[in-house]
Design an enzyme around this catalytic site. Structure first.
Site, short mmCIF file in Angstrom:
data_model
loop_
_atom_site.label_atom_id
_atom_site.label_comp_id
_atom_site.label_asym_id
_atom_site.label_seq_id
_atom_site.Cartn_x
_atom_site.Cartn_y
_atom_site.Cartn_z
N GLU A 184 -16.12 -11.48 3.70
CA GLU A 184 -14.77 -11.26 2.89
C GLU A 184 -14.26 -12.47 2.14
OE1 GLU A 184 -11.03 -9.88 4.39
OE2 GLU A 184 -11.40 -8.23 3.08
N GLU A 198 1.97 1.60 -3.40
CA GLU A 198 0.68 2.18 -4.01
C GLU A 198 0.62 3.74 -4.10
OE1 GLU A 198 -2.96 0.31 -3.09
OE2 GLU A 198 -3.85 1.02 -4.99
N GLU A 238 -14.05 -13.42 -5.94
CA GLU A 238 -12.58 -13.09 -6.23
C GLU A 238 -11.56 -13.79 -5.68
OE1 GLU A 238 -15.01 -11.00 -5.67
OE2 GLU A 238 -14.33 -9.24 -4.65
N LYS A 296 -15.38 -10.17 8.25
CA LYS A 296 -14.41 -11.10 7.50
C LYS A 296 -14.90 -12.32 6.80
CE LYS A 296 -10.34 -8.57 7.97
NZ LYS A 296 -9.77 -8.09 6.59
N CYS A 319 -8.67 -2.40 4.06
CA CYS A 319 -8.43 -3.52 4.70
C CYS A 319 -9.69 -3.96 5.73
CB CYS A 319 -7.34 -3.64 5.65
SG CYS A 319 -7.13 -1.98 6.47
N GLU A 350 0.83 -1.24 -0.07
CA GLU A 350 0.09 0.06 -0.04
C GLU A 350 1.05 1.42 0.05
OE1 GLU A 350 -3.47 -0.70 2.08
OE2 GLU A 350 -4.21 1.34 2.37
N SER A 358 -7.49 1.80 -2.43
CA SER A 358 -6.43 1.19 -2.48
C SER A 358 -6.78 -0.14 -2.99
CB SER A 358 -5.65 0.70 -1.21
OG SER A 358 -4.80 -0.12 -1.41
N CYS A 375 -10.66 -2.19 14.64
CA CYS A 375 -10.96 -3.84 14.90
C CYS A 375 -11.19 -4.33 16.03
CB CYS A 375 -10.02 -4.54 13.96
SG CYS A 375 -9.35 -3.91 12.38
#
Lengths: 153, 575, 615
Positions: free
Chosen positions: B362, B283, B367, B359, B300, B280, B320, B500
């Protein structure tokens, strides 16, 4: 009126009310005036138009008795269940109506003609028991008169 | 200076700021009035009528919504008050699914606790009990309206705190039910799986999906090589499952417990957090130097991702492209670790332990394939440890397994709001200025303020950064960017208030404790301490990460990185 | 900008031109066109009279609100000189006759008058025995002025109070006047109005005046009559409130079930705005006050002030804890005065006629009058306005005409679903806030339902609780679940499944709900039950222990029988029976098959020899 015209009319009203405080109830009432009831698409339209969650619109729609989520019959048949009418035997009339129309209170007849509603006091207590079909008010109704009255529609 | 008022509670004088609730005033002098629908900072509803007190009025008043006033005389424990509370409790229980023994909240349920506290020994008024269907449509949470006591804590969490509002009260009176509009299921609406509702719920009406069986099955299967990774925030809260004080950091014991449970490899998501910073950071620098889309926004938090996809997909180009640490780790395990250890892909089971309910959603994104096979939360890990009869408190400390188990202090703080940004800055600063960063801790973006902003001077550039946590604050931040009012270079957004450490999968905390303790702050302290205690505190210094680049990936932001560690997001309708 | 002088001019002109006073030079014909009148068929009569008098000079035909006796609708009145004639049970044919013989011909059609119908020597309603003892303050204009014409309101002294307040009274003066007058909230709770306004005087950047026109009590239609018959009284009072507390916006929250009232209010507001009596810079005083209508959508609980406020704010009508009270935090969190229509309607007259005038009616602690909506088993259902302190006996027998069909009075219910019953033993109780509270009921908004020996008190309690359970908002535990449990017990009792400890359970539950419910709806929901248990415990016991309904009312506990000795076998009952439950040969005693019988009672009504009874 076409669907598009209906949504356009609702949109204009939303635009008018958007900057007022507490616009949700008046908008929903207007929507019900235009569409006759408040199905998913209309409620979604209102939610997006007023930038409130659909949950809020639906929560309000299901709280108040007057908002219909389902299409209503051609004629709205309201029997007053206010105290004065009740004391004068309105329950018997309601039972009779349920029997004649073969529906439970709140539902619409199979042929879509009547929606039977047990309503709150209509304020015509002097004429108890009272029944309304659309805008026609029938006072001092007797159970036997019911089939005759229904035939008129 | 706020005006103070003085009142008497049970004969004891107390002085509080005007407007404080009688409930809080009582707490100040050690009187914990029982509550059910009240949740500090979330819901002050006055509906359960359990916290009622005698305030000299003709009816009893709910102390959670009663503002303290000068000269008030409050009695919290008269016979009348006790009987009234007990009867309301009986009424609630008369309309509740009382199959406690097979309920996920057995032993850790606020309704059980309050009934016990009130000495309820019979239910005199039994009658009709509304029956509803279970909602199993979400991969993260289970809704059981039969256990709902209509306290509206979840509604407040989703609507008021998170500003999302996918569940709310519908119908009226006895028929009231809290659910999504039009009787849709959670999986059908724009629920982001953040689990704040779950954290707020006092009963078993919303619980975490229990995936532990899948993990046990994998561990028991001799053909499977089961690898586990644990997120930073888990170690700051797992101890609570075993009665350890809030804010105890249990990294070492956690690693030991996982080994004892039978995992073949115990890795640390923190490793992947360092890896994420490499990608990141690169990036971001790329966008800074090549007129890329700014502000760049971190990616994230899967709750934030889904929130963005539904509500702010005009910001897709800003996101991102990095996967989250969990997913990066999953990808590294399946595509680097497995071949390196000569284990066929189909024999690897990649498990993650997360503080986050989203999560679970996720990991199931198409994908991401099978990079992460099962996600269990801190709560579920607690269940597994208890089931195995492990005495957690007496466990010795041990380390994570090598190769993918090392991490720096920057990785640990990922679990707190502002942590990802801080970690990124520690690396980006040094890469761009080629100087050592002296001031490692960025105080300006720490703390529980909903929206934080700061400017960091890097070479000649004033880098404008912003941090938001809780989706309500995310909305404010993004709206201000949409309107052109604000401009930033780099933004960190976490779906959960506090980050989190306050995720949907974290151990549940009784509302009474939340009234007395700032749980999130305590857990945050644990992670900040661990950061300070580490020798290496900047992601790019992590030797294991450097090794993986040398061995496999090549260079940060390179071709291989993009294939395995980056992803794309989608647009989703709101309805 | 309108001034007092202008008002005086309009007053003088209208009195003359609309033949509004006794020195009239022409004939004024009024047609009762409130909801009841229209329901009974007044609209065609109005058209007939308008057309029929179109080319007559010196005849004005006006629509008015409720003239005062629902069961006599449709009603029209003819004012000639100082003589007033009230015609009842009008039909188009009768109306034509009145037009020809009286209006054109000058001769009263005696057989159509109210005196003829009710067998009294009188030709106008004001002379009737049941009307004479009323004192119409709130209803003073109802039934005499055209509600859709602001000039007629002005002709009756309308907007004089507003002018007096704006030009010669300070805000404190207004509050003190109300305090001294002893005016108490007519919505039912009876809170001193002056005190409520006083509490709302603290500084704030925005304040609101709200009129509670939700009138949800079944059997109550006092507010509806004022809204349909004299809407300006409300508007004027709200403007006075706006000036006094410093509010620039007023909301009238009105239930959607009153479409005619909504329409008349809209017309009245527009007319007031056009004349500069509402809106910006009222009467040049610098005071701004506008009124908006907000419609309810079918939720009784929205009559509770905080639920009403929530509804205006666009939310579910769920009440909010008090404190804070609306005086501190009301609509949109701002200080708000919220009063009932009935309370507002008194205010203009108190301002103009003074405190002493108002206090001269009523009792020491409950000054003024109260409008009651008499309904149920009473000969003269309708609105009566009486001084506070009038006894129930007076209301029932003098004004209500007693119980019809020779039946015995059993109980009167006040306060709707929040109130209790008054049995025969307390029939001489003076009707005022405190006396009613002492005997276990409350004033309520004014619904007064009369019950006779054929009404079952347990069933009445069940009826009210059924209503409350349906209308409960669901927010708090004692009301949401507690009232439901009470209803379940009552349903068992009224279907022969009563248990020995039911009465004590009802009392326990009732006590707890009253003590811990969040709002007034919940706190008063047990009243009908507790009150009927207090005075009619025996009736409950009979239901529970003997599985019998003494009044013969609870459907599941009664059966219809044909007395074989009396039956003449005419078969009329069998023909009327909607479910073919009656069988029998011609001229032979008939029998009812109880497994088919739905207990509608049609057979009993049809039997020419009273051979059918229920037990």
């Amino acid at each position: 009126m076409s669907d598009k015209a209906k949504y356009d009319e609702l949109q204009s009203f939303i635009d008018e009310m958007k900057n007022e405080k507490g616009p949700l109830m008046p908008v929903m009432q207007k929507a019900q005036d235009i569409f006759g009831y408040l199905p998913f698409d209309v409620q979604k339209f209102i939610a997006l138009g007023l930038d409130v969650p659909l949950t809020e619109v639906y929560g309000v729609a299901t709280f108040y008795s007057q908002f219909n989520l389902e299409k209503q019959g051609e004629h709205s048949l309201s029997l007053c269940l206010g105290t004065a009418c009740y004391v004068k035997g309105a329950q018997t009339l309601l039972d009779r109506l349920e029997q004649e129309l073969k529906v439970k209170t709140g539902d619409t007849t199979k042929d879509g003609k009547f929606t039977l509603i047990g309503t709150r006091c209509l304020g015509c207590c002097g004429l108890a028991p009272v029944m309304m079909i659309d805008d026609d008010v029938y006072g001092q109704v007797k159970a036997d008169e019911i089939p005759e009255i229904l035939k008129k529609y | 200076m706020a005006k103070m008022v003085s009142l008497t509670i049970d004969g004891i004088n107390v002085e509080v700021e005007e407007g404080t609730s009688v409930l809080k005033a009582a707490k100040d002098i050690g009187i914990m009035i029982p509550t059910l629908c009240y949740l500090n900072g979330v819901n002050s509803f006055g509906g359960c009528r359990i916290c009622v007190v005698d305030a000299g009025a003709k009816s009893l008043l709910a102390s959670c919504t009663l503002p303290a006033a000068e000269g008030m005389v409050i009695k919290t424990n008269t016979k009348e008050v006790q009987e009234a509370r007990r009867m309301n409790m009986e009424l609630i229980l008369s309309n509740h699914d009382r199959s406690c023994l097979t309920c996920d909240r057995n032993g850790k349920c606020e309704l059980q606790d309050t009934a016990f506290q009130m000495n309820v020994d019979e239910i005199r008024f039994d009658g009709k009990d509304t029956k509803h269907k279970l909602d199993l449509s979400s991969p993260a949470m289970v809704r059981d309206p039969n256990k709902c006591i209509l306290c509206r804590r979840c509604v407040a969490a989703c609507g008021r705190v998170q500003d999302i509002g996918v569940i709310g009260p519908t119908e009226r009176g006895f028929r009231t039910i809290v659910e999504p509009a039009f009787k849709m299921s959670l999986g059908d609406v724009a629920c982001i799986n953040c689990g704040q509702c779950l954290q707020a719920c006092p009963t078993g009406a919303i619980t975490i999906v229990d995936d532990t069986k899948k993990v046990w099955d994998a561990i028991a299967d001799p053909n499977k090589h089961v690898v586990v990774q644990t997120a930073p925030a888990v170690r700051a809260a797992l101890g609570e499952e075993f009665g350890l004080p809030i804010g105890t950091c249990v990294t070492g014991k956690m690693a030991t417990a996982l080994k004892r449970l039978g995992f073949d490899r115990v890795f640390d998501t923190d490793f992947a957090a360092d890896l994420t910073i490499m990608e990141e950071g690169t990036e971001f620098i790329g966008r800074l130097q090549n007129n890329g889309v700014l502000p760049m926004i971190t990616s994230c938090s899967p709750g934030w991702i889904k929130f963005m996809e539904h509500n702010y997909h005009d910001f897709l180009p800003n996101m991102s492209s990095c996967k989250s640490p969990q997913q990066m780790m999953g990808s590294v395990i399946k595509n680097y670790y497995a071949p390196k250890m000569n284990i066929p892909r189909e024999n690897i089971v990649s498990v993650s332990v997360m503080p986050c309910s989203a999560k679970k959603f996720e990991a199931g994104r198409p994908e991401f394939g099978d990079d992460v096979d099962v996600v269990i939360t801190t709560q579920e890990l607690g269940r597994m440890i208890r089931m195995a009869g492990i005495d957690f408190e007496r466990l010795p400390d041990s380390d994570f397994d090598p190769l993918l188990g090392d991490s720096t202090g920057a990785a640990v703080i990922f679990g707190v709001t502002g942590g990802v940004m801080e970690a990124a800055l520690r690396t980006v600063y040094e890469v761009l200025t080629k100087e050592t960063l002296e001031q490692i801790e960025f105080e300006s973006i720490r703390g529980m303020e909903g929206l934080k902003e700061a400017t960091v001077k890097i070479n000649d550039l004033d880098v404008k950064i912003a941090v938001a946590h809780g989706t309500a604050n995310a909305r404010k931040l993004l709206d201000s960017i949409r309107s052109g009012e604000k401009e930033y270079h780099f933004i960190e957004i976490m779906a959960c208030p506090g980050g989190c450490i306050n995720g949907g999968g974290q151990p549940l905390v009784d509302s009474e404790i939340k009234l007395k303790t700032n749980v999130v702050k305590q857990r945050a302290k644990a992670l900040y301490s661990e950061d300070r205690g580490k020798a290496l505190r900047k992601s790019h210094e992590n030797p294991s990460v450097q090794q993986v680049y040398k061995d496999w990936l090549g260079e940060p932001g390179g071709h291989k990185s993009h294939e395995f560690l980056h992803t794309k997001y989608v647009e989703r309708d709101l309805y | 900008m309108i001034t007092k002088k202008d008002l005086d001019k309009i007053k003088a002109a209208t009195l003359t031109e609309n033949y509004l006073d006794d020195s009239r030079e022409g004939i004024r014909v009024t047609v009762g066109m409130a909801t009841c009148g229209i329901a009974a068929g007044a609209k065609p009569l109005f058209r007939l009279l308008k057309e029929g008098t179109a080319d007559l000079e010196k005849v004005e035909v006006k629509m008015v609100g409720c003239i005062g006796s629902c069961r006599l609708e449709p009603m029209i009145e003819v004012y000639e000189g100082s003589k007033r004639t009230t015609y009842v049970f009008m039909t188009p044919e009768k109306c034509q006759k009145v037009l020809d013989e009286h209006i054109k011909g000058g001769k009263v059609v005696t057989e159509y008058t109210i005196g003829a119908a009710d067998k009294e020597n009188a030709s106008s309603i004001t002379e009737m025995s049941y009307f004479k003892s009323q004192k119409r303050i709130v209803l003073r204009n109802c039934g005499t002025i055209d509600p859709e014409n602001i000039d007629e309101y002005i002709a009756r002294g309308g907007y004089e109070a507003l002018d007096k307040v704006l030009t010669s009274m300070s805000k404190e003066d207004v509050v003190n006047t109300l305090l001294s007058s002893g005016l108490r909230g007519r919505g039912g709770a009876g809170f001193p109005t002056g005190l409520k306004w006083k509490f709302t005087m603290a500084e704030a950047d925005q304040k609101y005046v709200v009129c509670n026109a939700d009138e949800g009590d079944p059997g109550a239609f006092m507010n509806r009559s004022v809204l349909e018959g004299d809407p300006h009284a409300l508007l004027e009072a709200m403007a006075i409130a706006g000036y006094t507390i410093g509010a620039t916006i007023g909301y009238i929250y009105i239930r959607a079930e009153y479409p005619l009232a909504v329409e008349r209010l809209k017309i009245a507001i527009k007319q007031a705005e056009d004349k500069g009596l509402l809106g910006k810079n009222i009467m040049g005083s610098g005071v701004d006050f506008t009124i908006e209508l907000r419609l309810g959508a079918g939720a009784f609980v929205c009559g509770e002030e905080t639920a009403l406020i929530a509804s205006i704010e666009g939310e579910r009508g769920e009440p909010r804890p008090k404190p804070p009270f609306p005086s501190q935090s009301g609509v949109f969190g701002k200080p708000t005065v919220i009063n009932n229509v009935g309370t507002f309607a008194n205010i203009p007259q108190i301002i103009v006629k003074g405190v002493d005038w108002f206090k001269s009616t009523g009792t020491e602690k409950s000054s003024g009058t109260k409008v009651f909506a008499l309904g149920g088993k009473i000969s003269n259902p309708g609105l009566v306005e009486v001084p506070m302190g009038t006894t129930l006996r007076d209301i029932i027998y003098n004004m209500g005409g007693g119980i019809p069909n020779g039946k015995k009075f059993k109980a009167a219910q006040t306060g709707g679903p929040s109130g209790g019953c008054i049995p025969v033993d307390h029939i001489d109780t003076p009707i005022d806030y405190d006396s009613l509270a002492e005997i276990g009921t409350m004033m309520g908004s004014g619904g007064l339902i009369i019950m006779d020996e054929d009404n079952c008190m347990v069933d009445i309690a069940r009826y009210f609780l059924d209503f409350t359970v349906d209308e409960s908002c669901g927010k708090c535990v004692p009301c949401r679940i507690g009232t439901k449990r009470m209803l379940e017990i009552l349903e068992r009792i009224t279907t022969s499944k009563g248990k020995a400890d039911d009465i004590s359970k009802l009392k326990e539950l009732g006590k707890n709900i009253k003590l811990t419910a969040l709002c007034g709806l919940g706190q008063t929901a047990p009243n009908p039950v507790l009150s009927t248990i207090r005075y009619f415990e025996q009736e409950y016991e009979t239901h529970i222990k003997e599985h019998k309904c003494p009044a013969g009312s609870c459907q599941a506990m009664i059966a219809y029988f044909i007395e074989a000795e009396k039956c003449i076998g005419c078969g009329l009952c069998a023909r009327k029976c909607p479910v073919d439950a009656i069988s029998g040969e011609k001229k032979q005693p008939h029998k009812i098959d109880r497994s088919k019988c739905i207990k509608c009672g049609a057979c009993m009504e049809a039997c020419p020899v009273d051979a059918i009874y229920k037990r």
